[in-house]
Every structure is written in structure tokens, then in C-alpha cells.
Design a protein around this motif. Structure first.
Motif, PDB file in Angstrom:
ATOM      1  N   MET A 323       0.827  -1.202   0.000  1.00 17.24           N
ATOM      2  CA  MET A 323       0.000   0.000   0.000  1.00 17.24           C
ATOM      3  C   MET A 323       0.868   1.261   0.000  1.00 17.24           C
ATOM      4  O   MET A 323       0.553   2.258  -0.652  1.00 17.24           O
ATOM      5  CB  MET A 323      -0.933   0.008   1.208  1.00 17.24           C
ATOM      6  CG  MET A 323      -2.199  -0.793   1.008  1.00 17.24           C
ATOM      7  SD  MET A 323      -3.353  -0.049  -0.172  1.00 17.24           S
ATOM      8  CE  MET A 323      -4.230   1.101   0.883  1.00 17.24           C
ATOM      9  N   GLN A 324       1.974   1.231   0.742  1.00 16.32           N
ATOM     10  CA  GLN A 324       2.869   2.376   0.762  1.00 16.32           C
ATOM     11  C   GLN A 324       3.480   2.603  -0.617  1.00 16.32           C
ATOM     12  O   GLN A 324       3.603   3.745  -1.072  1.00 16.32           O
ATOM     13  CB  GLN A 324       3.965   2.170   1.812  1.00 16.32           C
ATOM     14  CG  GLN A 324       3.467   2.245   3.248  1.00 16.32           C
ATOM     15  CD  GLN A 324       4.558   1.917   4.244  1.00 16.32           C
ATOM     16  OE1 GLN A 324       5.397   1.051   4.012  1.00 16.32           O
ATOM     17  NE2 GLN A 324       4.554   2.601   5.386  1.00 16.32           N
ATOM     18  N   TYR A 326       2.126   1.651  -3.461  1.00 17.78           N
ATOM     19  CA  TYR A 326       1.028   2.043  -4.349  1.00 17.78           C
ATOM     20  C   TYR A 326       0.802   3.548  -4.296  1.00 17.78           C
ATOM     21  O   TYR A 326       0.775   4.233  -5.335  1.00 17.78           O
ATOM     22  CB  TYR A 326      -0.234   1.286  -3.941  1.00 17.78           C
ATOM     23  CG  TYR A 326      -1.502   1.677  -4.687  1.00 17.78           C
ATOM     24  CD1 TYR A 326      -1.686   1.334  -6.023  1.00 17.78           C
ATOM     25  CD2 TYR A 326      -2.532   2.354  -4.032  1.00 17.78           C
ATOM     26  CE1 TYR A 326      -2.849   1.667  -6.695  1.00 17.78           C
ATOM     27  CE2 TYR A 326      -3.709   2.688  -4.693  1.00 17.78           C
ATOM     28  CZ  TYR A 326      -3.859   2.336  -6.025  1.00 17.78           C
ATOM     29  OH  TYR A 326      -5.024   2.670  -6.678  1.00 17.78           O
ATOM     30  N   ILE A 429      -8.426   5.113  -4.459  1.00 15.96           N
ATOM     31  CA  ILE A 429      -8.320   4.684  -3.056  1.00 15.96           C
ATOM     32  C   ILE A 429      -9.095   3.386  -2.859  1.00 15.96           C
ATOM     33  O   ILE A 429      -8.617   2.451  -2.191  1.00 15.96           O
ATOM     34  CB  ILE A 429      -8.847   5.790  -2.119  1.00 15.96           C
ATOM     35  CG1 ILE A 429      -7.876   6.976  -2.114  1.00 15.96           C
ATOM     36  CG2 ILE A 429      -9.023   5.252  -0.696  1.00 15.96           C
ATOM     37  CD1 ILE A 429      -8.372   8.179  -1.325  1.00 15.96           C
ATOM     38  N   ILE A 430     -10.279   3.306  -3.448  1.00 16.69           N
ATOM     39  CA  ILE A 430     -11.072   2.068  -3.366  1.00 16.69           C
ATOM     40  C   ILE A 430     -10.316   0.908  -4.001  1.00 16.69           C
ATOM     41  O   ILE A 430     -10.241  -0.192  -3.436  1.00 16.69           O
ATOM     42  CB  ILE A 430     -12.434   2.267  -4.052  1.00 16.69           C
ATOM     43  CG1 ILE A 430     -13.289   3.253  -3.265  1.00 16.69           C
ATOM     44  CG2 ILE A 430     -13.170   0.917  -4.195  1.00 16.69           C
ATOM     45  CD1 ILE A 430     -14.566   3.653  -3.963  1.00 16.69           C
ATOM     46  N   GLY A 432      -7.091   0.585  -4.391  1.00 15.73           N
ATOM     47  CA  GLY A 432      -5.980   0.215  -3.524  1.00 15.73           C
ATOM     48  C   GLY A 432      -6.438  -0.550  -2.296  1.00 15.73           C
ATOM     49  O   GLY A 432      -5.813  -1.539  -1.893  1.00 15.73           O
ATOM     50  N   TRP A 433      -7.542  -0.108  -1.701  1.00 21.93           N
ATOM     51  CA  TRP A 433      -8.063  -0.771  -0.508  1.00 21.93           C
ATOM     52  C   TRP A 433      -8.503  -2.199  -0.805  1.00 21.93           C
ATOM     53  O   TRP A 433      -8.234  -3.122  -0.032  1.00 21.93           O
ATOM     54  CB  TRP A 433      -9.228   0.041   0.042  1.00 21.93           C
ATOM     55  CG  TRP A 433      -9.718  -0.435   1.375  1.00 21.93           C
ATOM     56  CD1 TRP A 433     -10.701  -1.347   1.617  1.00 21.93           C
ATOM     57  CD2 TRP A 433      -9.230  -0.031   2.670  1.00 21.93           C
ATOM     58  NE1 TRP A 433     -10.872  -1.525   2.966  1.00 21.93           N
ATOM     59  CE2 TRP A 433      -9.983  -0.740   3.643  1.00 21.93           C
ATOM     60  CE3 TRP A 433      -8.259   0.863   3.088  1.00 21.93           C
ATOM     61  CZ2 TRP A 433      -9.766  -0.572   5.006  1.00 21.93           C
ATOM     62  CZ3 TRP A 433      -8.039   1.019   4.441  1.00 21.93           C
ATOM     63  CH2 TRP A 433      -8.794   0.308   5.375  1.00 21.93           C
ATOM     64  N   VAL A 434      -9.129  -2.398  -1.947  1.00 21.68           N
ATOM     65  CA  VAL A 434      -9.666  -3.721  -2.298  1.00 21.68           C
ATOM     66  C   VAL A 434      -8.585  -4.639  -2.863  1.00 21.68           C
ATOM     67  O   VAL A 434      -8.524  -5.818  -2.491  1.00 21.68           O
ATOM     68  CB  VAL A 434     -10.830  -3.585  -3.304  1.00 21.68           C
ATOM     69  CG1 VAL A 434     -11.286  -4.966  -3.787  1.00 21.68           C
ATOM     70  CG2 VAL A 434     -11.985  -2.821  -2.688  1.00 21.68           C
ATOM     71  N   ARG A 437      -4.366  -3.588  -0.480  1.00 22.63           N
ATOM     72  CA  ARG A 437      -4.207  -3.581   0.974  1.00 22.63           C
ATOM     73  C   ARG A 437      -4.077  -4.992   1.559  1.00 22.63           C
ATOM     74  O   ARG A 437      -3.288  -5.212   2.475  1.00 22.63           O
ATOM     75  CB  ARG A 437      -5.409  -2.878   1.619  1.00 22.63           C
ATOM     76  CG  ARG A 437      -5.334  -2.800   3.133  1.00 22.63           C
ATOM     77  CD  ARG A 437      -6.499  -1.968   3.683  1.00 22.63           C
ATOM     78  NE  ARG A 437      -6.475  -1.929   5.131  1.00 22.63           N
ATOM     79  CZ  ARG A 437      -7.111  -2.807   5.909  1.00 22.63           C
ATOM     80  NH1 ARG A 437      -7.806  -3.788   5.362  1.00 22.63           N
ATOM     81  NH2 ARG A 437      -7.063  -2.698   7.230  1.00 22.63           N
ATOM     82  N   GLY A 438      -4.825  -5.937   1.023  1.00 15.72           N
ATOM     83  CA  GLY A 438      -4.813  -7.276   1.610  1.00 15.72           C
ATOM     84  C   GLY A 438      -3.666  -8.161   1.172  1.00 15.72           C
ATOM     85  O   GLY A 438      -3.550  -9.293   1.633  1.00 15.72           O
TER      86      GLY A 438
END
Length: 440
Positions: A323-324, A326, A429-430, A432-434, A437-438
Motif C-alpha cells: 500500500m505504501q 502504491y 483509493i477504493i 488500492g483498498w480492495v 491492501r490485503g
């Protein structure tokens, strides 16, 4: 393609040698805004001069020609692909009669997003922006131009190395051709789906506000006319050269001109001389944009050598999670050219694993063992390149064509304040989160 590794015994350059790279990127970002006339006439001198500063350091101080040889080989391969796709797409003309509904517009953008992976975001943008303007001429607004840039000029080209320059640089370094398709298609589908949904809503509202006579015209059937389709053959030649056997790809002329690059240059020349003049005139074709890319990337490929060597030492960037990477890659890609930004963070991530971005074997190992990090860097570079007009080469090209066609694109600040920050950024952001992030 031969990628000569930099000498492993060469001393790490001083941090001050990153200055030419930083100066060049700042010039690319700021000069068109604050000194456009000077930059338009003198950017080749600035780019080459800064590149020569770095070249002189390696030639006369370190006395190490390997990084320069490496950069020359990579530059020629890069320009062969970008230049050939630009020339060939410039030989295909699409004319449209009739007007488009929101549904037709959305399908058009989706087709452009897919096509961007075949002829590159630059080629797809130059091929499709004029039909896009014509099919919406009665109600075109700034958001039509901006979403075209979002989808076709940037996010769409995330599935192949041909799609966007950062990914092609990764391919030249050793990332397998189909790696991005295998690992990034879900993020691509989510990002494109969200962008097209947002566009459809906005375009539907725009359509309803149009006068009745315009809406009636817009429901008429569109008629499409294509000229210069012989260029599809030359396009096939370019794409085929990427898949030549490795033994053929590694053969070079003068140690710099690879066989695929020579084939691409030949296909571009054949396209240019076999395309009728009226087709080029209809497309307002000129070598200006590819000339600008050529000069700027001479400077970029030379000046980024010290930056890459320092970054791959693993000490310059203190980030670690996907994430960092990204968001860090994305933040710089939105305001600097996304191709060198991609390589800079790839070098940093590999350096933390004691791997070299100049080694094909190391790049393959990193792509396999640290796929989440490479996914994050790839998505950040390609997707966030749409964050401003200076994030990716096609963005300003599209704006210039739109302004010339009287379909005025938003100003630099309006682009960000009205579109990229409130619309693009939440979508990314969505994503990246989906999708990022995982990962581990």
C-alpha cells in the motif's frame, strides 16, 4: 533484448548526482505552466545538456561505460515501441457521422481502454480523441475530455507492457510480457468499471440537460468510416516483434539496436510512406509529439542512472508495504512522468531485497517472490498518471487537440480540483483498498 548490467564494482554515485534528474523532472512538470514559450523552443537543449552532465560523470569520473551502454540500449527499444505505435496509429483515420448517447459513449470508452493495451495509451488517444469530440460535438464539455484521459490515456493501458511506458520499461528490465495481465486484470476491471459508471451517470445528466432537438439528433444512428486500415498490418508487425524468440531478440546492431527495435522502426517507416497524405492531413499528423518524447527521454534515461543506483542500494526509501508503494508511486506519478517514477520505486523495492533492477534474473525473482509489491508499483504508476496533465505523455496531447477543436479542456488547476481529486482519487483509493491492501 540485451540489457547490459551496470558494473557491480562501480562506486555508488554521490547523492548530488541525482540533481540533474530532479531538475529535468521539475522542468517537465513546471516549465509548460510557467515558461511555456521558453520551454517550447529550448526543451531539447535542456534535456540533452542535463543528460550530458550525467554521461560525463560516468565516462570521465567513474570511467564506467556499462551504465551508459545499458541506458542507450533501453532508450532505443523504448523509443522504437512508442514511436512506431505513434506513427502507425497516426495513419488510421476514423470519421463519425451522427451523435452519441451516454450508452454509446460508455461503450466507446471501454473499447478504447481495451485498445490501449494493443497500440499503447498514446496510440489509442491519438486515434480516438477526434472521433470522440465529433460524436459529442453538440454537447461536449470538460468532463468528456477528462474522462477520456482517465480511461483511454491512462488507466486502460494497464494490461500489457505495450499499454503504458512504465510497464514497457519493466518489460525491458525483465518482467514477463503477460505478468501484468495475469496479476493486474482484476484491479484494471474494478478501476475501469468504477470510472465508466461515474462517467455514465455524469453523461446521462448532461444528456438530459441538452435541448430536445439535440437529444433527438443524438439518438440517430452513428455512421463510422475508416481509412488507412493497411496500417493494421504494420501494427501486427510491431506486436509480432515483441514475441520473437529470445535468441533473436538478444541479437543487436552496434550493441544498441536490437532486432525487435529495428523491425519496429522499419514498420513505422513503411506505415508512414504507404499512408495517403489525406489520411495524415485528416489526423493533423506531425512528428512533434514523438520528437518531444524522444528528446525528453534522452535526458531521462541518462539522468536517472544515479537515482536508480542509489535507490537500489535499499537505503534511500524507507517504505515497505504494498500500500505504501502504491500511494508513493502514485503520488509522484501524478505530477512527474510516470515512467521514471515506476523505475525509481522498482529499484527501491528491489534494493531492499538486495536485488538489482539492472539484472534480468533479479527482476524475474522479484516479480515472482514479491508480486504484491510489483503489482502496487505498476498500478500506482499507470493509474495515478491520470492525476494531472503532466502525469503521462498523452494527457497534454489530448488537451491540445481538444483546445484546437474548440472542445476546451479544463485548466491545469480545474482538472485537479474538479475532476482528479473529487472523482479519480476516491476511485483509486477504493482500488488500492480492495486490491492492494490485503496483499502481503
Amino acid at each position: 533484448m540485451i540489457l547490459l548490467a551496470a558494473s557491480s564494482t562501480a562506486a555508488l554515485p554521490p547523492y548530488g548526482m541525482v540533481a540533474p534528474f530532479a531538475i529535468l523532472l521539475l522542468c517537465i512538470a513546471l516549465m509548460p505552466l510557467f515558461a511555456a514559450h521558453f520551454w517550447e523552443h529550448h526543451y531539447p537543449k535542456v534535456a540533452v545538456a542535463l543528460g550530458l552532465v550525467t554521461a560525463s560523470y560516468y565516462a570521465f569520473v567513474q570511467k564506467d561505460w556499462h551504465p551508459l551502454h545499458h541506458a542507450a540500449n533501453e532508450y532505443v527499444s523504448f523509443m522504437a515501441l512508442v514511436g512506431s505505435l505513434f506513427v502507425i496509429s497516426g495513419g488510421i483515420n476514423i470519421r463519425v457521422k451522427g451523435e452519441a448517447t451516454p450508452f454509446v459513449n460508455t461503450v466507446f470508452l471501454l473499447i478504447g481502454a481495451v485498445l490501449a493495451n494493443v497500440i499503447g495509451t498514446t496510440g489509442a488517444s491519438m486515434l480516438m480523441i477526434r472521433p470522440w469530440i465529433k460524436m459529442n460535438k453538440y454537447r461536449i464539455t470538460g468532463f468528456h475530455i477528462v474522462f477520456f484521459i482517465f480511461v483511454i490515456s491512462n488507466v486502460g493501458g494497464c494490461l500489457t507492457p505495450i499499454g503504458d511506458p512504465p510497464l514497457f520499461l519493466g518489460f525491458l528490465r525483465g518482467v514477463p510480457f503477460w505478468w501484468v495481465l495475469q496479476h493486474c486484470w482484476q484491479a484494471w476491471a474494478l478501476a475501469i468499471g468504477l470510472l465508466l459508471a461515474a462517467f455514465f451517470v455524469a453523461d446521462s445528466l448532461n444528456f438530459r440537460r441538452a435541448p430536445k432537438e439535440v437529444r433527438e439528433k443524438e439518438t440517430a444512428h452513428e455512421h463510422w468510416f475508416f481509412r488507412g486500415l493497411l496500417n493494421i498490418v504494420w501494427l501486427g508487425v510491431v506486436l509480432g516483434s515483441v514475441f520473437l524468440p529470445k535468441s533473436v531478440q538478444e541479437a543487436t546492431l552496434l550493441g544498441v539496436f536490437s532486432v525487435p527495435a529495428l523491425i519496429m522502426f522499419g514498420a513505422a517507416a513503411a506505415s508512414y510512406f504507404t499512408t495517403k497524405r489525406e489520411v495524415h492531413e485528416a489526423n493533423d499528423f506531425s512528428f512533434g509529439p514523438v520528437k518531444e518524447v524522444g528528446f525528453l527521454f534522452v535526458g531521462i534515461f541518462l539522468t536517472m542512472i544515479p537515482a536508480l543506483q542509489i535507490l537500489q542500494s535499499g537505503e534511500a526509501v524507507q517504505i515497505s508495504s504494498p500500500m505504501q508503494y502504491y500511494f508513493s508511486t502514485g503520488a509522484l506519478s501524478a505530477f512527474l512522468d510516470n515512467a521514471p517514477t515506476y523505475l525509481a520505486f522498482l529499484a527501491a523495492a528491489m534494493g531492499q531485497e538486495n536485488l538489482s533492477v539492472d539484472s534480468t534474473a533479479d527482476v524475474l525473482q522479484f516479480a515472482s517472490a514479491h508480486a504484491p509489491h510489483l503489482i502496487a508499483i505498476s498500478l500506482g504508476a499507470v493509474f495515478f498518471g491520470a492525476g494531472s496533465y503532466i502525469g503521462n505523455g498523452p494527457n497534454f496531447m489530448v488537451k491540445a487537440i481538444a483546445d484546437k477543436s474548440k472542445a476546451h479542456a479544463p485548466s491545469f488547476m480545474a482538472y485537479m480540483l474538479c475532476f482528479s481529486i473529487p472523482i479519480l482519487l476516491p476511485i483509486l483509493i477504493i482500488v488500492g483498498w480492495v486490491m492492494v491492501r490485503g496483499t502481503h
